[in-house]
Design a protein around this motif. Structure first.
Motif, PDB file in Angstrom:
ATOM      1  N   ASP A  29       0.854  -1.188   0.000  1.00  0.00           N
ATOM      2  CA  ASP A  29       0.000   0.000   0.000  1.00  0.00           C
ATOM      3  C   ASP A  29       0.893   1.242   0.000  1.00  0.00           C
ATOM      4  OD1 ASP A  29      -2.565   1.366   0.251  1.00  0.00           O
ATOM      5  OD2 ASP A  29      -1.865   1.908   2.248  1.00  0.00           O
ATOM      6  N   CYS A  48      -5.761   7.359 -18.133  1.00  0.00           N
ATOM      7  CA  CYS A  48      -6.737   6.738 -17.226  1.00  0.00           C
ATOM      8  C   CYS A  48      -6.176   5.492 -16.554  1.00  0.00           C
ATOM      9  CB  CYS A  48      -8.014   6.412 -17.986  1.00  0.00           C
ATOM     10  SG  CYS A  48      -8.955   7.874 -18.483  1.00  0.00           S
ATOM     11  N   GLU A  51      -3.962   6.569 -13.754  1.00  0.00           N
ATOM     12  CA  GLU A  51      -4.779   7.022 -12.634  1.00  0.00           C
ATOM     13  C   GLU A  51      -5.414   5.841 -11.898  1.00  0.00           C
ATOM     14  OE1 GLU A  51      -7.478   9.774 -14.454  1.00  0.00           O
ATOM     15  OE2 GLU A  51      -6.003  11.400 -14.519  1.00  0.00           O
ATOM     16  N   MET A  52      -5.876   4.836 -12.649  1.00  0.00           N
ATOM     17  CA  MET A  52      -6.448   3.649 -12.028  1.00  0.00           C
ATOM     18  C   MET A  52      -5.371   2.871 -11.251  1.00  0.00           C
ATOM     19  SD  MET A  52      -9.246   1.967 -11.546  1.00  0.00           S
ATOM     20  CE  MET A  52     -10.380   2.442 -12.845  1.00  0.00           C
ATOM     21  N   GLU A  54      -2.693   4.080  -9.890  1.00  0.00           N
ATOM     22  CA  GLU A  54      -2.386   4.853  -8.675  1.00  0.00           C
ATOM     23  C   GLU A  54      -3.447   4.630  -7.605  1.00  0.00           C
ATOM     24  OE1 GLU A  54      -0.345   8.037 -11.680  1.00  0.00           O
ATOM     25  OE2 GLU A  54      -2.204   8.600 -10.662  1.00  0.00           O
ATOM     26  N   MET A  55      -4.703   4.623  -7.989  1.00  0.00           N
ATOM     27  CA  MET A  55      -5.781   4.365  -7.019  1.00  0.00           C
ATOM     28  C   MET A  55      -5.675   2.957  -6.445  1.00  0.00           C
ATOM     29  SD  MET A  55      -9.230   6.271  -8.420  1.00  0.00           S
ATOM     30  CE  MET A  55      -9.136   5.768 -10.128  1.00  0.00           C
ATOM     31  N   ASN A  56      -5.366   1.987  -7.303  1.00  0.00           N
ATOM     32  CA  ASN A  56      -5.236   0.609  -6.835  1.00  0.00           C
ATOM     33  C   ASN A  56      -4.098   0.437  -5.834  1.00  0.00           C
ATOM     34  OD1 ASN A  56      -7.356  -0.113  -8.468  1.00  0.00           O
ATOM     35  ND2 ASN A  56      -6.104  -1.097 -10.044  1.00  0.00           N
ATOM     36  N   GLY A  58      -3.332   2.728  -3.710  1.00  0.00           N
ATOM     37  CA  GLY A  58      -3.640   3.572  -2.557  1.00  0.00           C
ATOM     38  C   GLY A  58      -3.056   4.966  -2.644  1.00  0.00           C
ATOM     39  N   ARG A  60      -2.506   8.945  -3.928  1.00  0.00           N
ATOM     40  CA  ARG A  60      -3.258  10.107  -4.367  1.00  0.00           C
ATOM     41  C   ARG A  60      -2.568  10.660  -5.607  1.00  0.00           C
ATOM     42  NH1 ARG A  60      -2.620  13.407   0.883  1.00  0.00           N
ATOM     43  NH2 ARG A  60      -0.721  12.134   0.905  1.00  0.00           N
ATOM     44  N   SER A  61      -3.287  11.462  -6.386  1.00  0.00           N
ATOM     45  CA  SER A  61      -2.675  11.933  -7.626  1.00  0.00           C
ATOM     46  C   SER A  61      -3.108  13.340  -7.969  1.00  0.00           C
ATOM     47  CB  SER A  61      -2.991  10.986  -8.783  1.00  0.00           C
ATOM     48  OG  SER A  61      -4.375  10.947  -9.049  1.00  0.00           O
ATOM     49  N   GLN A 275       0.820  -0.425 -12.543  1.00  0.00           N
ATOM     50  CA  GLN A 275       0.947  -0.693 -11.112  1.00  0.00           C
ATOM     51  C   GLN A 275       2.342  -1.237 -10.799  1.00  0.00           C
ATOM     52  OE1 GLN A 275      -3.690  -2.020 -10.289  1.00  0.00           O
ATOM     53  NE2 GLN A 275      -2.079  -3.425  -9.788  1.00  0.00           N
TER      54      GLN A 275
END
Length: 294
Positions: A29, A48, A51-52, A54-56, A58, A60-61, A275
């Motif tokens: 994480d 996109c 961004e996905m 980065e979210m996966n 945990g 922030r962006s 990722q």
């Protein structure tokens, strides 16, 4: 891996290691990390999926484009990135129309990930293409890869061809002679369809053409992938395309979602690969910070 600007800077083993991580690793994480996505050219899939990813993880962006940044006021890319470094950004993902933009960022101390540099390179796209092929065939050895389209203006064509050859594949180019790099003689679309294990169509890069370059109004019939040509595929042949697809131009619209198409699988693999790349550069950054502390 401190940064990722080109696969040419990575060993074959390092490339294969990233693919292995992308296809099955549980990532740590990174909730306390911030990524900046600096996209100075239009993008859907790459932006996109970063961004996905980065979210996966945990993270922030921040998202920055040229129109809304001080680059419009004359600020250099270097000063923009140094600003992001100063305010605590952990990694910067950059797409630019300038080839090898990263050469001016040598004095930046946070990871830089190349999300496409003009007609130069696009390493994470190459990695997701490699992952898609590896999932299908298990190995690259002796595969026949046909890359079809606007070869000379494509950052995908040269980057993919180079790494695929390193990993043991044979690479052929198909398309108009006028769109080939110097010294390259293309094979015909008919011949390419017969021998391809992987057919990789490319978009015509009209935004990189000059006014003197030829236009082919019947491009699909002359050079593209039609249903009739696809019937010549081997039973195991797959269709790939980095996107965006111009339906009815480089390939017939009915083939985009054909059973042998892996176009949308490539998009899904883009998140996995990005990722893995983010996790790798952030891990390296943490290791270096620890070494300095000790």
């Amino acid at each position: 891996m401190k940064s990722l600007t080109s696969l040419q800077h990575l060993s074959d083993q390092a490339i294969l290691s990233i693919l292995e991580q992308a296809d099955g690793t549980e990532f740590p994480d990174f909730a306390n990390r911030m990524a900046a996505n600096v996209f100075l050219e239009p993008s859907t899939r790459t932006r996109c999926s970063f961004e996905m990813a980065e979210m996966n993880l945990g993270m922030r962006s921040l998202s920055i484009d040229e129109a809304g940044s001080s680059l419009q006021k004359g600020e250099t890319l270097y000063d923009t990135v140094k600003t992001l470094e100063a305010i605590g950004v952990s990694a910067v993902i950059i797409r630019s129309k300038e080839k090898a933009f990263y050469n001016e960022l040598q004095d930046v101390h946070i990871p830089i990930i190349n999300a496409g540099d003009g007609s130069g390179d696009h390493p994470t796209q190459s990695l997701l293409d490699l992952l898609t092929i590896k999932q299908e065939f298990g190995s690259f050895r002796s595969l026949q890869i046909v890359i079809s389209g606007d070869i000379r203006h494509s950052r995908i064509a040269s980057a993919n061809a180079s790494v695929l050859k390193r990993l043991g594949a044979e690479v052929w180019f198909s398309g108009p002679q006028e769109w080939m790099p110097d010294g390259i003689t293309p094979i015909s679309a008919d011949e390419g369809c017969r021998q391809a294990d992987v057919w990789m169509s490319l978009r015509t890069q009209l935004e990189r053409h000059d006014a003197m370059e030829p236009v082919f109004p019947n491009y699909l019939e002359q050079f593209g992938l039609t249903p009739e040509r696809a019937e010549r595929f081997k039973p195991h042949t797959i269709l790939m395309h980095p996107g965006p697809v111009n339906r009815g131009v480089e390939l017939h619209t009915s083939l985009v979602e054909a059973p042998f198409s892996r176009i949308f699988k490539q998009m899904a693999n883009g998140v996995k690969v990005r990722q893995a790349v983010l996790a790798e550069v952030l891990k390296t950054k943490e290791e270096k910070r620890y070494e300095k502390a000790v």
